[in-house]
Structure formats: structure tokens, C-alpha cells
Scaffold this motif. Structure first.
Motif, mmCIF file in Angstrom:
data_model
loop_
_atom_site.group_PDB
_atom_site.id
_atom_site.type_symbol
_atom_site.label_atom_id
_atom_site.label_comp_id
_atom_site.label_asym_id
_atom_site.label_seq_id
_atom_site.Cartn_x
_atom_site.Cartn_y
_atom_site.Cartn_z
ATOM 1 N N ARG A 101 -29.183 77.830 97.412
ATOM 2 C CA ARG A 101 -28.987 78.498 98.702
ATOM 3 C C ARG A 101 -29.385 77.592 99.867
ATOM 4 N NH1 ARG A 101 -31.047 84.442 98.809
ATOM 5 N NH2 ARG A 101 -29.702 84.436 100.633
ATOM 6 N N VAL A 102 -30.480 76.858 99.719
ATOM 7 C CA VAL A 102 -30.915 75.949 100.785
ATOM 8 C C VAL A 102 -29.906 74.820 100.945
ATOM 9 C CG1 VAL A 102 -32.698 74.276 101.467
ATOM 10 C CG2 VAL A 102 -33.357 76.531 100.600
ATOM 11 N N ASN A 103 -29.380 74.309 99.849
ATOM 12 C CA ASN A 103 -28.400 73.221 99.919
ATOM 13 C C ASN A 103 -27.074 73.652 100.527
ATOM 14 O OD1 ASN A 103 -29.931 71.052 98.985
ATOM 15 N ND2 ASN A 103 -29.641 71.690 96.861
ATOM 16 N N GLU A 104 -26.831 74.948 100.577
ATOM 17 C CA GLU A 104 -25.604 75.453 101.207
ATOM 18 C C GLU A 104 -25.717 75.502 102.728
ATOM 19 O OE1 GLU A 104 -25.123 79.208 99.251
ATOM 20 O OE2 GLU A 104 -24.201 78.303 97.482
ATOM 21 N N LEU A 105 -26.929 75.351 103.256
ATOM 22 C CA LEU A 105 -27.113 75.361 104.707
ATOM 23 C C LEU A 105 -26.497 74.104 105.313
ATOM 24 C CD1 LEU A 105 -30.823 76.571 104.847
ATOM 25 C CD2 LEU A 105 -28.756 77.927 105.270
ATOM 26 N N SER A 106 -26.032 74.216 106.525
ATOM 27 C CA SER A 106 -25.347 73.120 107.200
ATOM 28 C C SER A 106 -26.308 71.985 107.541
ATOM 29 C CB SER A 106 -24.703 73.629 108.488
ATOM 30 O OG SER A 106 -24.203 72.545 109.240
ATOM 31 N N LEU A 107 -25.919 70.772 107.176
ATOM 32 C CA LEU A 107 -26.699 69.590 107.561
ATOM 33 C C LEU A 107 -26.618 69.330 109.054
ATOM 34 C CD1 LEU A 107 -25.966 67.090 104.658
ATOM 35 C CD2 LEU A 107 -28.102 68.285 105.148
ATOM 36 N N GLN A 125 -27.332 71.463 111.281
ATOM 37 C CA GLN A 125 -28.376 72.232 111.955
ATOM 38 C C GLN A 125 -29.732 71.598 111.699
ATOM 39 O OE1 GLN A 125 -27.854 76.107 110.222
ATOM 40 N NE2 GLN A 125 -26.371 76.728 111.769
ATOM 41 N N ALA A 126 -30.445 71.305 112.779
ATOM 42 C CA ALA A 126 -31.755 70.659 112.666
ATOM 43 C C ALA A 126 -32.731 71.502 111.842
ATOM 44 C CB ALA A 126 -32.334 70.390 114.051
ATOM 45 N N GLU A 127 -32.696 72.826 112.024
ATOM 46 C CA GLU A 127 -33.606 73.696 111.282
ATOM 47 C C GLU A 127 -33.344 73.628 109.784
ATOM 48 O OE1 GLU A 127 -31.683 74.836 113.810
ATOM 49 O OE2 GLU A 127 -33.157 75.101 115.409
ATOM 50 N N ALA A 128 -32.079 73.524 109.408
ATOM 51 C CA ALA A 128 -31.724 73.430 107.999
ATOM 52 C C ALA A 128 -32.217 72.108 107.406
ATOM 53 C CB ALA A 128 -30.216 73.566 107.814
ATOM 54 N N ARG A 129 -32.058 71.035 108.159
ATOM 55 C CA ARG A 129 -32.553 69.736 107.678
ATOM 56 C C ARG A 129 -34.071 69.767 107.527
ATOM 57 N NH1 ARG A 129 -29.019 68.061 111.669
ATOM 58 N NH2 ARG A 129 -30.741 67.333 112.990
ATOM 59 N N ASN A 130 -34.747 70.374 108.486
ATOM 60 C CA ASN A 130 -36.209 70.451 108.417
ATOM 61 C C ASN A 130 -36.668 71.320 107.250
ATOM 62 O OD1 ASN A 130 -36.715 68.732 110.555
ATOM 63 N ND2 ASN A 130 -36.699 70.386 112.062
ATOM 64 N N LEU A 131 -35.946 72.413 106.995
ATOM 65 C CA LEU A 131 -36.280 73.251 105.845
ATOM 66 C C LEU A 131 -36.150 72.457 104.558
ATOM 67 C CD1 LEU A 131 -36.963 75.914 104.467
ATOM 68 C CD2 LEU A 131 -34.532 76.512 104.604
ATOM 69 N N ARG A 132 -35.073 71.707 104.418
ATOM 70 C CA ARG A 132 -34.890 70.879 103.217
ATOM 71 C C ARG A 132 -36.027 69.872 103.069
ATOM 72 N NH1 ARG A 132 -28.533 69.294 102.572
ATOM 73 N NH2 ARG A 132 -27.791 71.418 102.447
ATOM 74 N N ARG A 133 -36.365 69.206 104.151
ATOM 75 C CA ARG A 133 -37.460 68.223 104.095
ATOM 76 C C ARG A 133 -38.747 68.884 103.638
ATOM 77 N NH1 ARG A 133 -35.367 66.614 109.612
ATOM 78 N NH2 ARG A 133 -33.923 64.919 109.133
ATOM 79 N N HIS A 134 -39.065 70.004 104.264
ATOM 80 C CA HIS A 134 -40.323 70.677 103.962
ATOM 81 C C HIS A 134 -40.355 71.187 102.528
ATOM 82 C CE1 HIS A 134 -44.024 72.782 104.843
ATOM 83 N NE2 HIS A 134 -43.506 73.876 104.311
ATOM 84 N N LEU A 135 -39.274 71.802 102.109
ATOM 85 C CA LEU A 135 -39.237 72.426 100.792
ATOM 86 C C LEU A 135 -39.157 71.404 99.656
ATOM 87 C CD1 LEU A 135 -39.182 75.248 99.490
ATOM 88 C CD2 LEU A 135 -36.696 75.107 99.552
ATOM 89 N N PHE A 136 -38.260 70.442 99.783
ATOM 90 C CA PHE A 136 -38.007 69.545 98.666
ATOM 91 C C PHE A 136 -38.933 68.332 98.596
ATOM 92 C CE2 PHE A 136 -33.515 71.313 99.141
ATOM 93 C CZ PHE A 136 -33.717 72.288 98.190
ATOM 94 N N SER A 137 -39.411 67.853 99.738
ATOM 95 C CA SER A 137 -40.235 66.638 99.692
ATOM 96 C C SER A 137 -41.584 66.878 99.019
ATOM 97 C CB SER A 137 -40.455 66.075 101.100
ATOM 98 O OG SER A 137 -41.264 66.952 101.865
ATOM 99 N N GLY A 138 -42.075 68.111 99.066
ATOM 100 C CA GLY A 138 -43.354 68.401 98.437
ATOM 101 C C GLY A 138 -43.234 69.029 97.064
ATOM 102 N N ALA A 139 -42.014 69.226 96.598
ATOM 103 C CA ALA A 139 -41.815 69.905 95.319
ATOM 104 C C ALA A 139 -42.239 69.024 94.156
ATOM 105 C CB ALA A 139 -40.350 70.301 95.160
#
Length: 104
Positions: free
Chosen positions: A15-21, A23-37
Motif C-alpha cells: 500500500r505504501v509503495n502504491e503512493l505517488s513518488l 508527493q513529498a509526504e509519500a516519499r518521506n513516509l517511505r523513508r521513515h518506514l522502510f529505512s528503519g525496518a
């Protein structure tokens, strides 16, 4: 910290990967969620061994709270969990309104 069973994590990641790249908020969500996983396994005694960087990020010490939340769980430093509970007490009306909207 949030912990997910693999199937729930994969659904969230999809679902997160379906968000538009775009959008800055979507990119930030990906960074926050996946970089610490971290992909963790149980040890022989059924414990989850958290990496040091995650323990430091969450401010975890000797005593933690594990809160089950239906599809996942959270791990909190004991003193921070107390703050969360205090904030829930102060937002009881908003929580009641959300339950009402769900027909509960």
C-alpha cells in the motif's frame, strides 16, 4: 517501535509503495518506514532480539511495554507508554466519537 507479522508487513509495504513518488509526504513516509525496518526472527527461547539502533531510537531500557494492536504490536519504553496512556485519557471524547462513527 512497531512489529508486524510478515503477511501484514507485506500488505502495508504494498500500500505504501502504491503512493505517488511525486508527493513529498509519500516519499518521506517511505523513508521513515522502510529505512528503519529490520527483518527479525525469534531466538530459540521465542524472543525477538532488537538491533541496538532500534533500541536507541525507541529509548528502550530494561523495562518495556509490548502492546498488542490487532494486526501488529508496539514496543514502548515504560515511561513513554505512561505518556501515551495519559494522552489517551485526555482525548477520550475524540476516541468515543470515532467508536460511534464505527457503530460501536
Amino acid at each position: 517501535l512497531m512489529g508486524f507479522p510478515r503477511a501484514a508487513w507485506e500488505q502495508l509495504a504494498t500500500r505504501v509503495n502504491e503512493l505517488s513518488l511525486g508527493q513529498a509526504e509519500a516519499r518521506n513516509l517511505r523513508r521513515h518506514l522502510f529505512s528503519g525496518a529490520a527483518d527479525l526472527a525469534l531466538d530459540r527461547q521465542g524472543r525477538i532480539l532488537l538491533p541496538q539502533n532500534l533500541r536507541e531510537y525507541a529509548g528502550l531500557g530494561d523495562q518495556v511495554i509490548v502492546a498488542g494492536l490487532s494486526t501488529h504490536f508496539e514496543i514502548w519504553a515504560q515511561e513513554r507508554w505512561g505518556q501515551v496512556l495519559d494522552s489517551l485519557d485526555t482525548s477520550a471524547t475524540a476516541i468515543a466519537e470515532q467508536l460511534s462513527a464505527l457503530g460501536i
